[in-house]
Design an enzyme around this catalytic site. Structure first.
Site, PDB file in Angstrom:
ATOM      1  N   GLY A  13       0.811  -1.222   0.000  1.00 57.75           N
ATOM      2  CA  GLY A  13       0.000   0.000   0.000  1.00 57.75           C
ATOM      3  C   GLY A  13       0.837   1.261   0.000  1.00 57.75           C
ATOM      4  N   LEU A  35      -4.043   0.594  10.970  1.00 60.11           N
ATOM      5  CA  LEU A  35      -2.705   0.536  11.559  1.00 60.11           C
ATOM      6  C   LEU A  35      -2.559  -0.640  12.531  1.00 60.11           C
ATOM      7  N   THR A  36      -2.532  -1.844  11.971  1.00 62.14           N
ATOM      8  CA  THR A  36      -2.182  -3.032  12.764  1.00 62.14           C
ATOM      9  C   THR A  36      -0.665  -3.014  12.960  1.00 62.14           C
ATOM     10  N   THR A 125      -4.520 -12.718  -4.195  1.00 59.62           N
ATOM     11  CA  THR A 125      -3.171 -13.292  -4.172  1.00 59.62           C
ATOM     12  C   THR A 125      -3.136 -14.594  -4.975  1.00 59.62           C
ATOM     13  N   ASP A 126      -1.957 -14.943  -5.480  1.00 56.08           N
ATOM     14  CA  ASP A 126      -1.833 -16.225  -6.201  1.00 56.08           C
ATOM     15  C   ASP A 126      -2.048 -17.415  -5.263  1.00 56.08           C
ATOM     16  N   GLU A 127      -1.947 -17.162  -3.950  1.00 53.17           N
ATOM     17  CA  GLU A 127      -2.088 -18.279  -2.997  1.00 53.17           C
ATOM     18  C   GLU A 127      -3.485 -18.875  -2.990  1.00 53.17           C
ATOM     19  N   TYR A 153      -4.618 -18.264   5.854  1.00 52.32           N
ATOM     20  CA  TYR A 153      -4.473 -16.972   5.158  1.00 52.32           C
ATOM     21  C   TYR A 153      -5.095 -17.035   3.767  1.00 52.32           C
ATOM     22  N   LYS A 157      -8.344 -15.059   2.106  1.00 52.89           N
ATOM     23  CA  LYS A 157      -8.256 -14.202   0.908  1.00 52.89           C
ATOM     24  C   LYS A 157      -9.189 -14.740  -0.180  1.00 52.89           C
ATOM     25  N   ASN A 182       4.634 -13.458  -5.128  1.00 52.62           N
ATOM     26  CA  ASN A 182       5.386 -12.865  -3.999  1.00 52.62           C
ATOM     27  C   ASN A 182       6.077 -11.561  -4.373  1.00 52.62           C
ATOM     28  N   ARG A 276       7.100 -25.147   7.739  1.00 48.81           N
ATOM     29  CA  ARG A 276       5.788 -24.524   7.966  1.00 48.81           C
ATOM     30  C   ARG A 276       4.714 -25.605   7.803  1.00 48.81           C
ATOM     31  N   GLY A 278       1.681 -27.424   6.429  1.00 50.82           N
ATOM     32  CA  GLY A 278       0.931 -27.330   5.170  1.00 50.82           C
ATOM     33  C   GLY A 278       1.618 -26.476   4.119  1.00 50.82           C
TER      34      GLY A 278
HETATM   35  P1  NAD Z   1       0.957  -5.675   4.977  1.00 54.92           P
HETATM   36  O1  NAD Z   1       0.686  -6.614   6.112  1.00 54.92           O
HETATM   37  O2  NAD Z   1       2.306  -5.081   4.841  1.00 54.92           O
HETATM   38  O3  NAD Z   1      -0.089  -4.465   5.039  1.00 54.92           O
HETATM   39  C1  NAD Z   1      -1.440  -4.657   5.352  1.00 54.92           C
HETATM   40  C2  NAD Z   1      -2.040  -3.305   5.719  1.00 54.92           C
HETATM   41  O4  NAD Z   1      -3.448  -3.493   5.977  1.00 54.92           O
HETATM   42  C3  NAD Z   1      -1.453  -2.683   6.995  1.00 54.92           C
HETATM   43  O5  NAD Z   1      -1.167  -1.335   6.798  1.00 54.92           O
HETATM   44  C4  NAD Z   1      -2.551  -2.876   8.035  1.00 54.92           C
HETATM   45  O6  NAD Z   1      -2.546  -1.871   9.047  1.00 54.92           O
HETATM   46  C5  NAD Z   1      -3.807  -2.793   7.163  1.00 54.92           C
HETATM   47  N1  NAD Z   1      -4.964  -3.465   7.769  1.00 54.92           N
HETATM   48  C6  NAD Z   1      -5.010  -4.714   8.286  1.00 54.92           C
HETATM   49  N2  NAD Z   1      -6.225  -4.975   8.779  1.00 54.92           N
HETATM   50  C7  NAD Z   1      -6.992  -3.868   8.534  1.00 54.92           C
HETATM   51  C8  NAD Z   1      -8.338  -3.535   8.788  1.00 54.92           C
HETATM   52  N3  NAD Z   1      -9.170  -4.390   9.428  1.00 54.92           N
HETATM   53  N4  NAD Z   1      -8.799  -2.324   8.395  1.00 54.92           N
HETATM   54  C9  NAD Z   1      -7.964  -1.440   7.774  1.00 54.92           C
HETATM   55  N5  NAD Z   1      -6.661  -1.694   7.534  1.00 54.92           N
HETATM   56  C10 NAD Z   1      -6.178  -2.902   7.908  1.00 54.92           C
HETATM   57  O7  NAD Z   1       0.529  -6.482   3.681  1.00 54.92           O
HETATM   58  P2  NAD Z   1       1.104  -6.378   2.176  1.00 54.92           P
HETATM   59  O8  NAD Z   1       2.177  -7.386   2.011  1.00 54.92           O
HETATM   60  O9  NAD Z   1       1.372  -4.971   1.857  1.00 54.92           O
HETATM   61  O10 NAD Z   1      -0.166  -6.904   1.362  1.00 54.92           O
HETATM   62  C11 NAD Z   1      -1.160  -5.985   0.898  1.00 54.92           C
HETATM   63  C12 NAD Z   1      -2.221  -6.764   0.141  1.00 54.92           C
HETATM   64  O11 NAD Z   1      -1.652  -7.423  -0.981  1.00 54.92           O
HETATM   65  C13 NAD Z   1      -2.906  -7.855   0.959  1.00 54.92           C
HETATM   66  O12 NAD Z   1      -4.264  -7.873   0.624  1.00 54.92           O
HETATM   67  C14 NAD Z   1      -2.228  -9.139   0.504  1.00 54.92           C
HETATM   68  O13 NAD Z   1      -3.087 -10.243   0.651  1.00 54.92           O
HETATM   69  C15 NAD Z   1      -1.963  -8.810  -0.957  1.00 54.92           C
HETATM   70  N6  NAD Z   1      -0.816  -9.496  -1.587  1.00 54.92           N
HETATM   71  C16 NAD Z   1       0.412  -9.456  -0.988  1.00 54.92           C
HETATM   72  C17 NAD Z   1       1.508 -10.041  -1.631  1.00 54.92           C
HETATM   73  C18 NAD Z   1       2.894 -10.011  -1.017  1.00 54.92           C
HETATM   74  O14 NAD Z   1       3.801 -10.656  -1.543  1.00 54.92           O
HETATM   75  N7  NAD Z   1       3.131  -9.279   0.056  1.00 54.92           N
HETATM   76  C19 NAD Z   1       1.334 -10.683  -2.869  1.00 54.92           C
HETATM   77  C20 NAD Z   1       0.039 -10.728  -3.441  1.00 54.92           C
HETATM   78  C21 NAD Z   1      -1.018 -10.112  -2.792  1.00 54.92           C
HETATM   79  O1  DAU Z   2       2.335 -15.414  -3.084  1.00 51.86           O
HETATM   80  C1  DAU Z   2       1.835 -14.219  -2.565  1.00 51.86           C
HETATM   81  C2  DAU Z   2       1.956 -14.247  -1.049  1.00 51.86           C
HETATM   82  O2  DAU Z   2       3.334 -14.128  -0.754  1.00 51.86           O
HETATM   83  C3  DAU Z   2       1.149 -13.130  -0.382  1.00 51.86           C
HETATM   84  O3  DAU Z   2      -0.222 -13.339  -0.618  1.00 51.86           O
HETATM   85  C4  DAU Z   2       1.414 -13.121   1.137  1.00 51.86           C
HETATM   86  O4  DAU Z   2       0.757 -12.014   1.736  1.00 51.86           O
HETATM   87  C5  DAU Z   2       2.917 -12.988   1.347  1.00 51.86           C
HETATM   88  O5  DAU Z   2       3.196 -13.053   2.742  1.00 51.86           O
HETATM   89  C6  DAU Z   2       3.680 -14.094   0.616  1.00 51.86           C
HETATM   90  O6  DAU Z   2       3.403 -15.396   1.219  1.00 51.86           O
HETATM   91  P1  DAU Z   2       4.573 -16.479   1.459  1.00 51.86           P
HETATM   92  O7  DAU Z   2       4.134 -17.389   2.529  1.00 51.86           O
HETATM   93  O8  DAU Z   2       5.020 -17.080   0.170  1.00 51.86           O
HETATM   94  O9  DAU Z   2       5.764 -15.474   1.958  1.00 51.86           O
HETATM   95  P2  DAU Z   2       6.854 -15.627   3.121  1.00 51.86           P
HETATM   96  O10 DAU Z   2       7.790 -14.488   2.950  1.00 51.86           O
HETATM   97  O11 DAU Z   2       6.229 -15.829   4.448  1.00 51.86           O
HETATM   98  O12 DAU Z   2       7.589 -16.969   2.729  1.00 51.86           O
HETATM   99  C7  DAU Z   2       8.214 -17.120   1.453  1.00 51.86           C
HETATM  100  C8  DAU Z   2       8.837 -18.516   1.415  1.00 51.86           C
HETATM  101  O13 DAU Z   2       9.929 -18.554   2.348  1.00 51.86           O
HETATM  102  C9  DAU Z   2       7.879 -19.618   1.846  1.00 51.86           C
HETATM  103  O14 DAU Z   2       8.107 -20.766   1.053  1.00 51.86           O
HETATM  104  C10 DAU Z   2       8.252 -19.896   3.300  1.00 51.86           C
HETATM  105  C11 DAU Z   2       9.742 -19.596   3.325  1.00 51.86           C
HETATM  106  N1  DAU Z   2      10.235 -19.078   4.624  1.00 51.86           N
HETATM  107  C12 DAU Z   2       9.587 -18.028   5.173  1.00 51.86           C
HETATM  108  C13 DAU Z   2       9.999 -17.507   6.385  1.00 51.86           C
HETATM  109  C14 DAU Z   2       9.271 -16.333   7.026  1.00 51.86           C
HETATM  110  C15 DAU Z   2      11.356 -19.651   5.218  1.00 51.86           C
HETATM  111  O15 DAU Z   2      11.951 -20.611   4.708  1.00 51.86           O
HETATM  112  N2  DAU Z   2      11.762 -19.134   6.416  1.00 51.86           N
HETATM  113  C16 DAU Z   2      11.129 -18.094   7.033  1.00 51.86           C
HETATM  114  O16 DAU Z   2      11.550 -17.687   8.143  1.00 51.86           O
END
Ligand code: NAD
Ligand code: DAU
Length: 339
Positions: A13, A35-36, A125-127, A153, A157, A182, A276, A278
């Protein structure tokens, strides 16, 4: 054009706000965020004085707050979520509540505000597709792949994703959905693998690699994701889903070795830890549709340069990640990784 972005204080964001103000001088953006632990206004400190930007502290589960915030808004981009898979395994309640129910509350508020006639982008998300086997590297997720989420999660979603589709179908609302792989880049909370590993190494600590390290993720720079979301917002066809990905698959072990190499560290810094629960084996996105139909493709994710730049950002911004790791985050970090 006045956009309301939910979750704008988080990783993606805050990068979206910066990109929008940079690339669309005639747009305004309101950041609606409760702001979590992962929402941090410091992520946006450099644009605080910009009069095209406004912040409202609010919860997507709060219908009255949304009714007020949505007055005069032309489009919604919905990113607010509980976003970390490991946390959802420890406690799924907040995930269902925000990601599924919060999306329903927001969709209803948008319908009240506009009759559903104005654009709503659901950032999924692709998940939601579940996991691919390692054995068939040619198979990727397309938009037609059935949803098969496998973590609390991704199930939460998928709940929001299905509701967005149902609201388009039932009420004719103008809704597009994006499903991205990711992300990496600046301001990512250091619970996700790249910032966690980089900041651990900067502190001289080992990195906890789950299981055999062979799980595969498809890495995309956050600016490419934000550009794609903006493209869908402006040009997407109502009711359509768009996959977004970098065509940049790496096993976690390959990713870890790249980080170690960039940072001049050896393999002894890897600590293999319990897997992790699952743990999805592989994600891989076919992003052909958004390229063909909307002309988007990644331009900022070239490997390893984009990863090197990201490592440099965390190296140069120690005060930022030291602060976000303190306070409420400290207990979680201590529980998961021993401090
Ligand atoms: P993040 O955890 O960094 O940010 C989430 C934000 O949402 C925070 O600012 C938090 O305060 C706010 N929030 C949480 N609960 C809320 C609520 N009830 N009301 C209002 N605000 C709230 O997450 P991110 O990695 O920036 O992901 C953003 C979006 O993109 C998510 O929907 C996630 O599922 C999606 N997404 C993330 C990735 C990734 O790789 N990070 C990939 C694909 C999709
Ligand atoms: O694919 C999109 C998703 O990518 C988003 O929807 C999620 O919000 C985002 O968190 C991310 O999910 P992942 O579970 O793939 O991301 P994470 O960074 O937690 O983990 C990436 C990979 O690394 C996963 O296979 C788990 C592994 N991992 C993660 C952590 C935190 C480790 O091996 N060690 C670790 O400590």
């Amino acid at each position: 054009m006045h956009i309301l972005l939910t979750g704008g204080a988080g990783f993606i964001g805050s990068n979206f706000v910066r990109l929008l103000l940079r690339e669309r001088p005639d747009y305004r953006i309101t950041n609606f965020d409760v702001l979590t632990y992962s929402g941090n206004l410091e992520n946006l400190s450099e644009i605080e004085g910009d009069d095209r930007y406004a912040f409202i502290r609010g919860d997507v589960r709060d219908a009255a707050a949304l009714d007020k915030a949505l007055e005069g808004v032309d489009a919604v981009v919905h990113m607010a979520a509980e976003s970390h898979v490991d946390r959802s395994i420890m406690d799924s309640g907040p995930f269902i509540d925000t990601n599924t129910r919060g999306t329903q509350v927001l969709l209803d508020a948008w319908r009240r505000a506009t009759g559903g006639k104005k654009r709503f982008v659901y950032v999924s998300t692709d998940e939601v597709y579940g996991s691919l086997p390692l054995e068939n590297p040619e198979i990727k997720f397309t938009e037609a792949t059935p949803l098969d989420p496998s973590s609390p999660y991704s199930a939460s979603k998928a709940g929001g994703d299905l509701l967005a589709n149902a609201y388009h179908h039932t009420f004719g609302m103008d809704i597009c959905t994006t499903r991205c792989s990711n992300n990496f880049g600046p301001y990512q909370f250091p619970e996700k693998v790249i910032p966690l590993f980089v900041t651990n190494l900067l502190d001289g600590k080992q990195v906890p690699l789950y299981g055999d390290g062979k799980n595969v993720r498809d890495w995309l720079h956050v600016d490419d994701h934000c550009e794609a979301v903006l493209t869908v917002l402006e040009k997407g066809t109502s009711g359509e889903v768009y996959n977004i990905g970098g065509n940049n698959e790496r096993s976690n072990l390959e990713l870890t070795r790249s980080i170690l190499e960039i940072m001049g560290k050896g393999e002894e810094m890897i600590r293999y830890v319990e897997d992790r629960l699952g743990h999805d084996r592989r994600y891989a996105i076919d992003a052909g549709k958004i390229k063909r139909e909307l002309g988007w493709q990644p331009t900022r994710s070239a490997w390893p340069k984009a990863l090197e730049d990201t490592v440099r950002w965390y190296t140069d911004n120690r005060p930022w990640w030291e602060r976000v790791r303190s306070g409420a985050y400290q207990d979680y970090y201590a529980n998961m990784y021993g401090g």
